[in-house]
Design an enzyme around this catalytic site. Structure first.
Site, mmCIF file in Angstrom:
data_model
loop_
_atom_site.group_PDB
_atom_site.id
_atom_site.type_symbol
_atom_site.label_atom_id
_atom_site.label_comp_id
_atom_site.label_asym_id
_atom_site.label_seq_id
_atom_site.Cartn_x
_atom_site.Cartn_y
_atom_site.Cartn_z
ATOM 1 N N SER A 33 -1.396 10.841 4.935
ATOM 2 C CA SER A 33 -2.825 10.566 5.034
ATOM 3 C C SER A 33 -3.652 11.836 4.769
ATOM 4 O O SER A 33 -4.875 11.771 4.730
ATOM 5 C CB SER A 33 -3.161 9.978 6.402
ATOM 6 O OG SER A 33 -2.571 10.732 7.417
ATOM 7 N N ASN A 90 2.266 8.806 16.756
ATOM 8 C CA ASN A 90 1.383 8.772 17.931
ATOM 9 C C ASN A 90 0.834 10.133 18.336
ATOM 10 O O ASN A 90 -0.328 10.239 18.731
ATOM 11 C CB ASN A 90 2.112 8.107 19.105
ATOM 12 C CG ASN A 90 2.120 6.595 18.972
ATOM 13 O OD1 ASN A 90 1.772 6.059 17.911
ATOM 14 N ND2 ASN A 90 2.514 5.895 20.010
ATOM 15 N N ASP A 91 1.670 11.162 18.261
ATOM 16 C CA ASP A 91 1.165 12.483 18.659
ATOM 17 C C ASP A 91 0.038 12.947 17.736
ATOM 18 O O ASP A 91 -0.926 13.571 18.190
ATOM 19 C CB ASP A 91 2.299 13.520 18.668
ATOM 20 C CG ASP A 91 2.991 13.570 20.022
ATOM 21 O OD1 ASP A 91 2.346 13.235 21.041
ATOM 22 O OD2 ASP A 91 4.178 13.936 20.066
ATOM 23 N N THR A 148 2.318 7.512 1.352
ATOM 24 C CA THR A 148 3.213 8.588 1.787
ATOM 25 C C THR A 148 3.974 9.195 0.609
ATOM 26 O O THR A 148 4.488 8.485 -0.245
ATOM 27 C CB THR A 148 4.227 8.049 2.828
ATOM 28 O OG1 THR A 148 3.501 7.474 3.899
ATOM 29 C CG2 THR A 148 5.117 9.163 3.353
ATOM 30 N N GLU A 149 4.001 10.517 0.604
ATOM 31 C CA GLU A 149 4.772 11.249 -0.413
ATOM 32 C C GLU A 149 5.685 12.234 0.301
ATOM 33 O O GLU A 149 5.592 12.390 1.524
ATOM 34 C CB GLU A 149 3.820 12.015 -1.349
ATOM 35 C CG GLU A 149 2.862 11.117 -2.095
ATOM 36 C CD GLU A 149 1.934 11.894 -3.008
ATOM 37 O OE1 GLU A 149 1.978 13.151 -2.987
ATOM 38 O OE2 GLU A 149 1.164 11.245 -3.728
ATOM 39 N N PHE A 151 5.042 4.663 12.443
ATOM 40 C CA PHE A 151 4.268 4.347 11.229
ATOM 41 C C PHE A 151 2.801 4.054 11.540
ATOM 42 O O PHE A 151 2.413 3.948 12.673
ATOM 43 C CB PHE A 151 4.948 3.281 10.362
ATOM 44 C CG PHE A 151 5.051 1.870 10.866
ATOM 45 C CD1 PHE A 151 4.432 1.432 12.006
ATOM 46 C CD2 PHE A 151 5.798 0.941 10.130
ATOM 47 C CE1 PHE A 151 4.528 0.119 12.423
ATOM 48 C CE2 PHE A 151 5.899 -0.376 10.549
ATOM 49 C CZ PHE A 151 5.264 -0.777 11.689
ATOM 50 N N GLU A 152 2.016 4.025 10.488
ATOM 51 C CA GLU A 152 0.548 3.927 10.613
ATOM 52 C C GLU A 152 -0.009 5.154 11.352
ATOM 53 O O GLU A 152 -1.033 5.074 12.021
ATOM 54 C CB GLU A 152 0.124 2.640 11.334
ATOM 55 C CG GLU A 152 0.686 1.371 10.738
ATOM 56 C CD GLU A 152 -0.206 0.737 9.693
ATOM 57 O OE1 GLU A 152 -1.226 1.361 9.345
ATOM 58 O OE2 GLU A 152 0.144 -0.339 9.202
ATOM 59 N N GLY A 153 0.690 6.273 11.278
ATOM 60 C CA GLY A 153 0.270 7.500 11.951
ATOM 61 C C GLY A 153 1.097 7.726 13.208
ATOM 62 O O GLY A 153 1.035 6.924 14.142
ATOM 63 N N PHE A 192 0.872 -1.174 0.000
ATOM 64 C CA PHE A 192 0.000 0.000 0.000
ATOM 65 C C PHE A 192 0.907 1.221 0.000
ATOM 66 O O PHE A 192 1.847 1.296 0.806
ATOM 67 C CB PHE A 192 -0.880 -0.006 1.248
ATOM 68 C CG PHE A 192 -1.886 1.103 1.280
ATOM 69 C CD1 PHE A 192 -3.094 0.979 0.611
ATOM 70 C CD2 PHE A 192 -1.634 2.273 1.972
ATOM 71 C CE1 PHE A 192 -4.034 1.997 0.635
ATOM 72 C CE2 PHE A 192 -2.559 3.304 1.995
ATOM 73 C CZ PHE A 192 -3.770 3.161 1.330
#
Lengths: 504, 86
Positions: A138, A373-374, A132-133, A369-371, A129
């Site tokens: 996101s 945490n902050d 990210t650029e 990754f996957e966003g 998937f």
């Protein structure tokens, strides 16, 4: 102290995934050498092929396309088991089952599913998937990658970074701006590309701190021409679809964190039971005992929250919100457990052969990754501020085993709700720009939800460790109170920043 | 006294600060999500900026149901009227 004394015991259920897991765990024990994967920077092809033969890559793909058609809760159990053996393998498979194949399973047209899912279910093709650029992730409103209509075709152009499974994958789902498609001026879409598409090229493998066996590479999409049917689902609806698949990905990643934390805890238990200091084993020392108990309590809560989150598979808004909490709580928790375990190993924990450095390197990325945490905590706080999820008091709903815990959870949740109301009344809509407050609210939400999940796990007897749950309820109450305390004053922060001269 | 056209322009300028779209490309009928690419957090941030810019006492609950640029302008106009009447 025996391992069983501090480990929450998972109550096995006789189910399809249980049978599959037995075979997978046996295979992992005999065929996987995590240290070798780390050294060589790749999962051996024969290991991936063996996992494919066991059916691992098709767990959540419907049976009519060759998969097992199991639920997200099942996939989470698999992800945890894989991560316990090796986090690179868990990342490869977890990405395939979540972000990799979920878009196609959830939104793909029948023709597209028939064309790709059988190969993806068998593991013949691995999925990646790419979103990210250089200047977007996101935030789809800033995507530079485009898929534009040209005659009867779409022409795709763009560059994607940090593509997990990049050099392994034969099927890529990418995000692209698709202006005008589906009646959305600035809409985006999920688009399926194949490794053999002319114009698609994968860059060199990134050199990483950890997860060295998991492939991460950039993707260049240079004038790739595809038929419009390669758009997954309704054109222009990429934002809604992305939220859905990210929630799956975050949940699976959180399950992997449980596996990593369990691996570290078991190592710590075994080491502290055998290592003697000051005339007795380490696990007889009060400070060490408390560390082990806290690690076990945190892990029990992580597992409970992952189970609760994955159970929301059919409630997409619920899954979106809860997966934010699970991801942050799981990755923070795994980092805490691994770091504490390494500390309990003393100097030996710094030596590669102990296995602890590998766990530490591998866990670090989970908070990013996957966003990051902050970012997710601020989103979670924003969700709470704008649409507080309805919560029924747990105490009247649970049996005697969980009653005291439920009362504690209700007190914590009530404090959080009162705090939210007070902030909302004070700041009105301006609260949504107070990101430090939202971040702290988000942290309190994550811990409160973890406590609720722990109560439900005890009540449903998914865990037999009531002691771990009771300890976690005390920890959660303290941490929520801390999160709800006022943030540091802006003047103090600014003053401290002013002292940080570049180069000092 | 700000005219409706002034208010439109002011809010459209605010929107262009939140999403990478030039003010002249933003129309009243545009949907925040589908046409301007805002997600729910982004649209809430827009309303928060609007409340700050116009010094309006907008509550979080007032933001529910805002879907288009025109909705945003109407919300601002309603609160400005209430402020003037107070």
């Amino acid at each position: 102290m025996s391992a069983a004394a501090v480990q929450p015991v998972e109550v096995a259920e006789p189910d399809v995934m249980g049978a599959l897991l037995t075979g997978v765990e046996r295979y992992l024990r005999s065929e996987v050498d995590a240290a070798q994967i780390d050294r060589e920077g790749a999962v051996p092809a024969r290991v991936l092929a063996g996992l494919g033969e066991l059916g691992v890559f098709g767990v959540t793909i419907p049976q009519r396309y060759g998969g097992a058609g199991l639920r997200l809760t099942d996939a989470c159990r698999l992800a945890a088991a894989l991560a316990r053996a090796d986090r690179s393998i868990a990342t490869t498979v977890g990405l395939h089952l979540g972000l990799g194949t979920r878009p196609l399973v959830a939104f793909g047209a029948e023709g597209l599913k028939q064309r790709y899912l059988p190969r993806l279910a068998s593991g013949e093709a691995i999925a990646a998937f790419a979103t990210t650029e250089a200047n977007a992730g996101s935030d789809l409103s800033r995507l530079a990658t485009t898929a534009l209509a040209e005659g009867a075709q779409l022409v795709v152009n763009g560059e994607k970074l940090f593509v997990t499974n990049g050099r392994l994958a034969k099927v890529f789902t990418i995000t692209a701006a698709t202006p005008g498609l589906g009646g959305a001026q600035r809409g985006s879409s999920l688009v399926l590309l194949e490794s053999g598409d002319p114009g698609l090229s994968v860059g060199r493998e990134e050199r990483k701190l950890g997860l060295k066996g998991s492939s991460t590479a950039p993707l260049t999409i240079d004038g790739v021409r595809i038929e419009p049917e390669r758009i997954i689902g309704e054109p222009g609806r990429g934002a809604d679809q992305l939220h859905h698949v990210l929630a799956w990905g975050r949940t699976l990643m959180s399950a992997g964190c449980c596996g990593t934390a369990r691996a570290a805890l078991v190592k710590a238990i075994e080491h502290t039971a055998s290592r003697r200091q000051f005339g007795r084993t380490l696990d007889a020392q009060p400070v060490v005992r408390e560390h082990l108990a806290l690690m076990g309590a945190r892990l029990a809560a992580m597992e409970a929250l992952v189970h609760d989150t994955a159970s929301l598979e059919d409630d997409v808004p619920g899954l979106l919100q809860r997966s934010l909490a699970a991801k942050v709580f799981g990755s923070d928790g795994a980092s805490y457990v691994v770091d504490t375990a390494l500390q309990l190993f003393g100097g030996l924990g710094f030596i590669e052969e102990s296995g602890m450095p590998l766990l530490l390197r591998d866990v670090r990325i989970t908070r990013i990754f996957e966003g990051a945490n902050d970012v997710l905590l601020t989103q979670l706080g924003t969700h709470l501020a704008t649409a507080p999820p309805p919560r029924r008091a747990l105490a009247p709903l649970v049996g005697p085993d969980a009653f005291a815990l439920a009362c504690s959870a209700d007190v914590v949740a009530a404090a959080l709700d009162a705090h939210r109301e007070e902030l909302s009344a004070r700041h009105k809509i301006g609260l949504l720009r107070q990101t430090r407050l939202l971040n702290r609210l988000g942290r309190a939400v994550a811990w409160s939800e973890a406590l609720d999940a722990t109560v439900r796990a005890v009540d449903a007897r998914r865990t037999t460790s009531r002691g771990a749950a009771a300890l976690f309820s005390e920890v959660a109450a303290r941490d929520v109170a801390n999160a709800l305390a006022a943030p540091f004053g802006e003047e103090v922060v600014s003053s401290a920043l002013a002292d940080l001269e570049p180069g000092a | 006294m700000e005219t409706p056209a002034d208010l439109d322009a002011r809010i459209i300028k605010l929107i262009s600060q939140v999403v990478p779209v030039k003010p002249e490309q933003i129309k009243r009928g545009d949907r925040l999500r589908e046409d301007l690419g805002m997600d729910s957090v982004c649209s809430m941030e827009l309303l928060s900026m609007l409340a700050e810019e116009l010094d309006l006492d907008v509550g979080v609950e007032d933001a529910a149901g805002i879907r288009t640029v025109a909705d945003t302008i109407a919300l601002a106009a309603r609160f400005l009227r209430a402020k003037a009447a107070a």
